[in-house]
Write an enzyme that holds these catalytic residues in place. Structure first.
Site, PDB file in Angstrom:
ATOM      1  N   HIS A  43      33.058  47.916  37.631  1.00  0.00           N
ATOM      2  CA  HIS A  43      32.999  48.445  38.997  1.00  0.00           C
ATOM      3  C   HIS A  43      31.607  48.257  39.613  1.00  0.00           C
ATOM      4  CE1 HIS A  43      37.043  50.205  39.149  1.00  0.00           C
ATOM      5  NE2 HIS A  43      36.860  50.452  37.865  1.00  0.00           N
ATOM      6  N   THR A  44      30.881  47.286  39.128  1.00  0.00           N
ATOM      7  CA  THR A  44      29.593  46.920  39.707  1.00  0.00           C
ATOM      8  C   THR A  44      29.701  45.677  40.586  1.00  0.00           C
ATOM      9  OG1 THR A  44      29.110  45.715  37.663  1.00  0.00           O
ATOM     10  CG2 THR A  44      28.189  47.932  37.872  1.00  0.00           C
ATOM     11  N   SER A 138      45.086  38.440  34.335  1.00  0.00           N
ATOM     12  CA  SER A 138      46.100  37.383  34.377  1.00  0.00           C
ATOM     13  C   SER A 138      46.248  36.828  35.779  1.00  0.00           C
ATOM     14  CB  SER A 138      47.444  37.914  33.861  1.00  0.00           C
ATOM     15  OG  SER A 138      47.893  39.017  34.635  1.00  0.00           O
ATOM     16  N   SER A 139      46.083  37.667  36.809  1.00  0.00           N
ATOM     17  CA  SER A 139      46.229  37.177  38.185  1.00  0.00           C
ATOM     18  C   SER A 139      45.104  36.214  38.538  1.00  0.00           C
ATOM     19  CB  SER A 139      46.269  38.345  39.170  1.00  0.00           C
ATOM     20  OG  SER A 139      45.080  39.106  39.118  1.00  0.00           O
ATOM     21  N   GLU A 175      43.504  36.563  46.677  1.00  0.00           N
ATOM     22  CA  GLU A 175      44.011  37.841  46.179  1.00  0.00           C
ATOM     23  C   GLU A 175      43.728  38.972  47.165  1.00  0.00           C
ATOM     24  OE1 GLU A 175      44.203  40.408  42.050  1.00  0.00           O
ATOM     25  OE2 GLU A 175      43.517  38.333  42.069  1.00  0.00           O
ATOM     26  N   ASP A 187      36.456  38.628  38.100  1.00  0.00           N
ATOM     27  CA  ASP A 187      37.535  38.028  37.321  1.00  0.00           C
ATOM     28  C   ASP A 187      37.647  36.529  37.551  1.00  0.00           C
ATOM     29  OD1 ASP A 187      37.993  40.641  36.606  1.00  0.00           O
ATOM     30  OD2 ASP A 187      39.738  40.895  37.903  1.00  0.00           O
TER      31      ASP A 187
END
Length: 396
Positions: A43-44, A138-139, A175, A187
């Site tokens: 969450h950085t 995975s996305s 996304e 990610d």
């Protein structure tokens, strides 16, 4: 155990075979991208901070061939061996919300690439072995594999390092804006840019990266992934709340982002904020410091010393950022009791996976303790596998 059984067909081959089955011809090529584990730095990323992920050996592959009618067709090979198809859509008709469902992740990438001159139609067939719903991205792996596939069949293959970072941001935009999921860029950057045997130290603000040696095989260590197999429904809404609240805290402090809060002046910053925002800020600032501390130890070849920092990260995510859950806390507790050097939740939280840094000699004990503990708690048996830092996306 591994998520890919020994002797199992790898995703690129599965995608290629499925493409032949669906279309009766050969694909132009196959491209694949990995899921990721975030070693530390949670969450950085959407606060312009530091992150330290590495790529999994598990991948999602996209077999692709061009079409001359501006049509996009989508098919995916399920874990049960069945092929699922989505409704075709024309490149010019793509817009957020159309299509929806699983194919939106593929269509969203094509929508972004359309702005960068990739406007041709394509047949896409997907196969993979990145566990879904486990917080292992995975996305992002899907988006990055599709981006490379569409670029590849358009003659824009083999991107350099700088181009890879740009493609990661395109995938993130797909996304965020097309699918409607407000993820950071961690990610996609990990999926695109990681290399084997290393963790990727990313400064999100500057975009600068460093491949930091993290040879688990050579150091007698293992990163055990504990997929709790749970996902609590409050996760998506709470994630959005955290993003808004940290942005509001930065604005209250007169800063561009929480990255600009110096850890030495953290107490002063906290006193000037509303009480409800203080723990969120404390997590982000201290987590950035923990990332830097882990990087320093890995650079020095002291990977076995990072365990306490992993523990502190989990405690902060649990108590200050409040994105853990009972199943993740249990996994971390059980791993530590059985001899893990350190453990923490990884990913967005509210379910998904935890990781534990374990010496080779203790691996089986930790696996047994976690499995037995989940059984005693009446929980579903967790999925356990060791994660080896692997290569990022590419053509197969």
């Amino acid at each position: 155990m591994s998520t890919r059984p020994q002797g199992a067909t790898p995703p690129p081959r599965l995608a290629e075979d499925a493409f032949r089955s669906v279309h009766g011809r050969e694909p132009r090529g196959v491209w694949s991208a990995p899921g990721r584990v975030n070693l530390i730095g949670e969450h950085t990323d959407y606060n312009d901070g530091f992150v330290l992920p590495f790529a999994l050996p598990n991948r999602i592959a996209a077999a692709a061939a061009p079409r001359d009618d501006q049509l996009l067709t989508f098919a995916t090979l399920g874990a049960d061996g069945r092929i699922q198809r989505a409704e075709p859509v024309r490149v010019g008709d793509l817009r957020p919300g159309r299509p929806s469902g699983w194919s939106a992740y593929l269509a969203g990438v094509a929508w972004v690439l359309r702005e960068h001159g990739v406007t041709g139609g394509a047949d896409l067939v997907i196969a993979g072995d990145v566990p879904t719903g486990a917080g292992l991205s995975s996305s992002a792996a899907l988006e990055c594999a599709v981006a490379l596939a569409l670029l590849g069949i358009a003659g824009r293959d083999d991107p350099d390092r700088a181009r890879r970072a740009e493609i990661a941001r395109w995938a993130q935009r797909a996304e965020n804006e097309f699918v409607g999921v407000p993820t950071g860029v961690l990610d996609q950057t990990a999926s695109m840019c990681c290399v084997a045997g290393h963790a990727l130290f990313l400064d999100v603000r500057s975009g600068e990266t460093e491949h930091v040696p993290f040879d688990t095989d050579g150091s007698g260590l293992r990163v055990l992934v504990i997929d709790t197999r749970v996902k609590h429904t409050l996760g998506e809404s709470e994630y959005g709340d955290r993003r808004r609240d940290t942005r509001r805290a930065a604005e209250s402090l007169g800063l561009a982002s929480l990255r600009d809060v110096d850890v030495d002046r953290l107490p002063d910053a906290l006193r000037s904020l509303p009480e409800g925002l203080r723990p969120l800020v404390r997590h982000v600032v201290t987590e950035n410091t923990r990332v830097l501390d882990v990087v320093a130890r890995l650079r020095a070849g002291r990977a076995d010393e990072i365990g306490p920092l992993l523990n502190s990260s989990h405690n902060s995510l649990r108590d200050d950022y409040r994105v853990s859950c009972a199943e993740l806390d249990l996994a971390v507790e059980l791993a530590g009791q059985a001899g893990a050097l350190g453990a923490r939740m990884t990913g967005g939280g509210f379910g998904g996976s935890a990781i534990a840094l374990v010496r080779d000699r203790d691996l089986r004990d930790v696996e047994h303790a976690v499995t037995a503990g989940f059984g005693r708690a009446g929980l579903r048996r967790p999925r356990l596998f060791t994660a080896v830092p692997s290569d990022g996306a590419g053509r197969d």
